[in-house]
Design a protein around this motif. Sequence first.
Motif, PDB file in Angstrom:
ATOM      1  N   ARG A  44       0.843  -1.208   0.000  1.00  0.00           N
ATOM      2  CA  ARG A  44       0.000   0.000   0.000  1.00  0.00           C
ATOM      3  C   ARG A  44       0.873   1.252   0.000  1.00  0.00           C
ATOM      4  O   ARG A  44       0.524   2.269  -0.623  1.00  0.00           O
ATOM      5  CB  ARG A  44      -0.935  -0.009   1.213  1.00  0.00           C
ATOM      6  N   GLU A  45       2.026   1.180   0.672  1.00  0.00           N
ATOM      7  CA  GLU A  45       2.922   2.334   0.742  1.00  0.00           C
ATOM      8  C   GLU A  45       3.527   2.693  -0.611  1.00  0.00           C
ATOM      9  O   GLU A  45       4.046   3.801  -0.793  1.00  0.00           O
ATOM     10  CB  GLU A  45       4.044   2.056   1.751  1.00  0.00           C
ATOM     11  N   ASP A  46       3.485   1.757  -1.572  1.00  0.00           N
ATOM     12  CA  ASP A  46       4.025   2.030  -2.906  1.00  0.00           C
ATOM     13  C   ASP A  46       3.067   2.837  -3.772  1.00  0.00           C
ATOM     14  O   ASP A  46       3.485   3.431  -4.777  1.00  0.00           O
ATOM     15  CB  ASP A  46       4.336   0.711  -3.636  1.00  0.00           C
ATOM     16  N   VAL A  47       1.809   2.854  -3.413  1.00  0.00           N
ATOM     17  CA  VAL A  47       0.785   3.423  -4.289  1.00  0.00           C
ATOM     18  C   VAL A  47       1.029   4.899  -4.600  1.00  0.00           C
ATOM     19  O   VAL A  47       0.925   5.314  -5.768  1.00  0.00           O
ATOM     20  CB  VAL A  47      -0.617   3.194  -3.701  1.00  0.00           C
ATOM     21  N   PRO A  48       1.362   5.753  -3.622  1.00  0.00           N
ATOM     22  CA  PRO A  48       1.562   7.172  -3.961  1.00  0.00           C
ATOM     23  C   PRO A  48       2.657   7.407  -4.998  1.00  0.00           C
ATOM     24  O   PRO A  48       2.563   8.355  -5.790  1.00  0.00           O
ATOM     25  CB  PRO A  48       1.927   7.802  -2.612  1.00  0.00           C
TER      26      PRO A  48
ATOM     27  N   ALA B   1      -7.500  -5.230   4.635  1.00  0.00           N
ATOM     28  CA  ALA B   1      -6.402  -4.841   3.749  1.00  0.00           C
ATOM     29  C   ALA B   1      -6.942  -4.410   2.386  1.00  0.00           C
ATOM     30  O   ALA B   1      -6.447  -3.445   1.781  1.00  0.00           O
ATOM     31  CB  ALA B   1      -5.419  -6.002   3.595  1.00  0.00           C
ATOM     32  N   LEU B   2      -7.948  -5.111   1.893  1.00  0.00           N
ATOM     33  CA  LEU B   2      -8.558  -4.737   0.619  1.00  0.00           C
ATOM     34  C   LEU B   2      -9.183  -3.352   0.712  1.00  0.00           C
ATOM     35  O   LEU B   2      -9.026  -2.523  -0.207  1.00  0.00           O
ATOM     36  CB  LEU B   2      -9.608  -5.771   0.219  1.00  0.00           C
ATOM     37  N   ALA B   3      -9.855  -3.076   1.816  1.00  0.00           N
ATOM     38  CA  ALA B   3     -10.470  -1.758   1.991  1.00  0.00           C
ATOM     39  C   ALA B   3      -9.415  -0.662   2.015  1.00  0.00           C
ATOM     40  O   ALA B   3      -9.620   0.429   1.458  1.00  0.00           O
ATOM     41  CB  ALA B   3     -11.304  -1.737   3.270  1.00  0.00           C
ATOM     42  N   ALA B   4      -8.278  -0.937   2.653  1.00  0.00           N
ATOM     43  CA  ALA B   4      -7.201   0.057   2.711  1.00  0.00           C
ATOM     44  C   ALA B   4      -6.643   0.337   1.319  1.00  0.00           C
ATOM     45  O   ALA B   4      -6.365   1.491   0.964  1.00  0.00           O
ATOM     46  CB  ALA B   4      -6.102  -0.425   3.643  1.00  0.00           C
ATOM     47  N   LEU B   5      -6.486  -0.708   0.513  1.00  0.00           N
ATOM     48  CA  LEU B   5      -5.986  -0.506  -0.843  1.00  0.00           C
ATOM     49  C   LEU B   5      -7.040   0.157  -1.720  1.00  0.00           C
ATOM     50  O   LEU B   5      -6.704   0.971  -2.592  1.00  0.00           O
ATOM     51  CB  LEU B   5      -5.548  -1.836  -1.444  1.00  0.00           C
ATOM     52  N   ARG B   6      -8.301  -0.169  -1.496  1.00  0.00           N
ATOM     53  CA  ARG B   6      -9.371   0.490  -2.255  1.00  0.00           C
ATOM     54  C   ARG B   6      -9.354   1.992  -1.973  1.00  0.00           C
ATOM     55  O   ARG B   6      -9.597   2.811  -2.870  1.00  0.00           O
ATOM     56  CB  ARG B   6     -10.715  -0.122  -1.881  1.00  0.00           C
ATOM     57  N   HIS B   7      -9.059   2.360  -0.748  1.00  0.00           N
ATOM     58  CA  HIS B   7      -8.948   3.776  -0.387  1.00  0.00           C
ATOM     59  C   HIS B   7      -7.713   4.407  -1.013  1.00  0.00           C
ATOM     60  O   HIS B   7      -7.741   5.567  -1.444  1.00  0.00           O
ATOM     61  CB  HIS B   7      -8.910   3.923   1.136  1.00  0.00           C
ATOM     62  N   ALA B   8      -6.616   3.642  -1.087  1.00  0.00           N
ATOM     63  CA  ALA B   8      -5.357   4.178  -1.621  1.00  0.00           C
ATOM     64  C   ALA B   8      -5.403   4.349  -3.131  1.00  0.00           C
ATOM     65  O   ALA B   8      -4.698   5.198  -3.691  1.00  0.00           O
ATOM     66  CB  ALA B   8      -4.195   3.254  -1.239  1.00  0.00           C
ATOM     67  N   VAL B   9      -6.190   3.507  -3.808  1.00  0.00           N
ATOM     68  CA  VAL B   9      -6.368   3.616  -5.264  1.00  0.00           C
ATOM     69  C   VAL B   9      -7.797   4.083  -5.486  1.00  0.00           C
ATOM     70  O   VAL B   9      -8.700   3.279  -5.736  1.00  0.00           O
ATOM     71  CB  VAL B   9      -6.101   2.263  -5.968  1.00  0.00           C
ATOM     72  N   PRO B  10      -8.036   5.377  -5.374  1.00  0.00           N
ATOM     73  CA  PRO B  10      -9.427   5.855  -5.301  1.00  0.00           C
ATOM     74  C   PRO B  10     -10.161   5.712  -6.616  1.00  0.00           C
ATOM     75  O   PRO B  10      -9.592   5.840  -7.698  1.00  0.00           O
ATOM     76  CB  PRO B  10      -9.267   7.333  -4.918  1.00  0.00           C
ATOM     77  N   ARG B  11     -11.428   5.424  -6.500  1.00  0.00           N
ATOM     78  CA  ARG B  11     -12.304   5.406  -7.663  1.00  0.00           C
ATOM     79  C   ARG B  11     -12.703   6.842  -7.990  1.00  0.00           C
ATOM     80  O   ARG B  11     -12.864   7.677  -7.119  1.00  0.00           O
ATOM     81  CB  ARG B  11     -13.567   4.596  -7.381  1.00  0.00           C
ATOM     82  N   ARG B  12     -12.893   7.057  -9.291  1.00  0.00           N
ATOM     83  CA  ARG B  12     -13.432   8.357  -9.714  1.00  0.00           C
ATOM     84  C   ARG B  12     -14.812   8.115 -10.289  1.00  0.00           C
ATOM     85  O   ARG B  12     -15.639   7.491  -9.640  1.00  0.00           O
ATOM     86  CB  ARG B  12     -12.460   9.020 -10.690  1.00  0.00           C
ATOM     87  N   LEU B  13     -15.050   8.581 -11.479  1.00  0.00           N
ATOM     88  CA  LEU B  13     -16.371   8.364 -12.075  1.00  0.00           C
ATOM     89  C   LEU B  13     -16.540   6.892 -12.426  1.00  0.00           C
ATOM     90  O   LEU B  13     -15.660   6.295 -13.037  1.00  0.00           O
ATOM     91  CB  LEU B  13     -16.537   9.219 -13.328  1.00  0.00           C
ATOM     92  N   ALA B  14     -17.657   6.296 -12.067  1.00  0.00           N
ATOM     93  CA  ALA B  14     -17.891   4.888 -12.323  1.00  0.00           C
ATOM     94  C   ALA B  14     -17.851   4.571 -13.812  1.00  0.00           C
ATOM     95  O   ALA B  14     -17.516   3.466 -14.211  1.00  0.00           O
ATOM     96  CB  ALA B  14     -19.237   4.455 -11.725  1.00  0.00           C
ATOM     97  N   SER B  15     -18.185   5.551 -14.663  1.00  0.00           N
ATOM     98  CA  SER B  15     -18.222   5.331 -16.112  1.00  0.00           C
ATOM     99  C   SER B  15     -16.867   5.506 -16.772  1.00  0.00           C
ATOM    100  O   SER B  15     -16.735   5.290 -17.968  1.00  0.00           O
ATOM    101  CB  SER B  15     -19.223   6.279 -16.765  1.00  0.00           C
ATOM    102  N   ALA B  16     -15.875   5.934 -16.000  1.00  0.00           N
ATOM    103  CA  ALA B  16     -14.562   6.213 -16.595  1.00  0.00           C
ATOM    104  C   ALA B  16     -13.856   4.939 -16.970  1.00  0.00           C
ATOM    105  O   ALA B  16     -14.117   3.900 -16.418  1.00  0.00           O
ATOM    106  CB  ALA B  16     -13.713   7.012 -15.614  1.00  0.00           C
TER     107      ALA B  16
END
Length: 234
Positions: free
Chosen positions: A185-189, A219-234
């Motif tokens: 997760r620390e690699d994501v930024p 852990a999945l929730a933490a990564l979902r937060h780290a890789v944020p979703r934007r527009l669902a249609s994108a």
Amino acid sequence: MTRLLASVATLDELTLAARGGADILDLKDPKAGALGAWPLDGIARAVREARRWPVRPPLSATVGDLPMAPAAVTGRVAETWACGVDYVKIGLCPSGDPAACVAALEPEARRGARIVAMLFADLWTDANRLLPDLAQAGFVGAMLDTAGKGAGGLLRHKTNGELARFVEQARGLGLLTGLAGSLRREDVPALLPLAPDYLGFRTALCVGADRGGALDPTALAALRHAVPRRLASA
């Protein structure tokens, strides 16, 4: 927009990862190697299960750690694609004849198989040189991963500049792009500014960061937060 790929080892994990918001579900057996494959009947069952959901993310499936022999590679890719997944992932190693394997897979790609090449950052000194061949053969994507899961993650083997050049060149050739390989997760930024289409995770999703262990919803929730979703249609 960068999406979250979650590698799953069981049907229960498939459902858990979908409910946890993974953008692509990657069928992989982590106990059978870097790209350990599910049995074909298991892949087909996962496809049937996912098709019952009102909405589902795409499914990908690995074909195992195969030798770079065209006959072995093409047969397994064809069998895996026939199971109904959205993408088939094939690992390409510098040993053997990876270029011949890519050429041999062109007919499968032209018949509609959506093939993604996994290039191992800890084995290739210049994986980029295969990218034009992949595009020419009709592959839909290329990802950098690591083969030796105990030898450090992707950022130990490639600099940000090297990763940026890989993503830029692959995208310029019309390929989907992805980065994986014991990512934390620390690699994501550091990786999000490179704008790959996908960041792939297994180890960081598991209890105790044990890639062979069970998927951890926290852990999945933490990564979902780290890789944020934007527009669902994108």
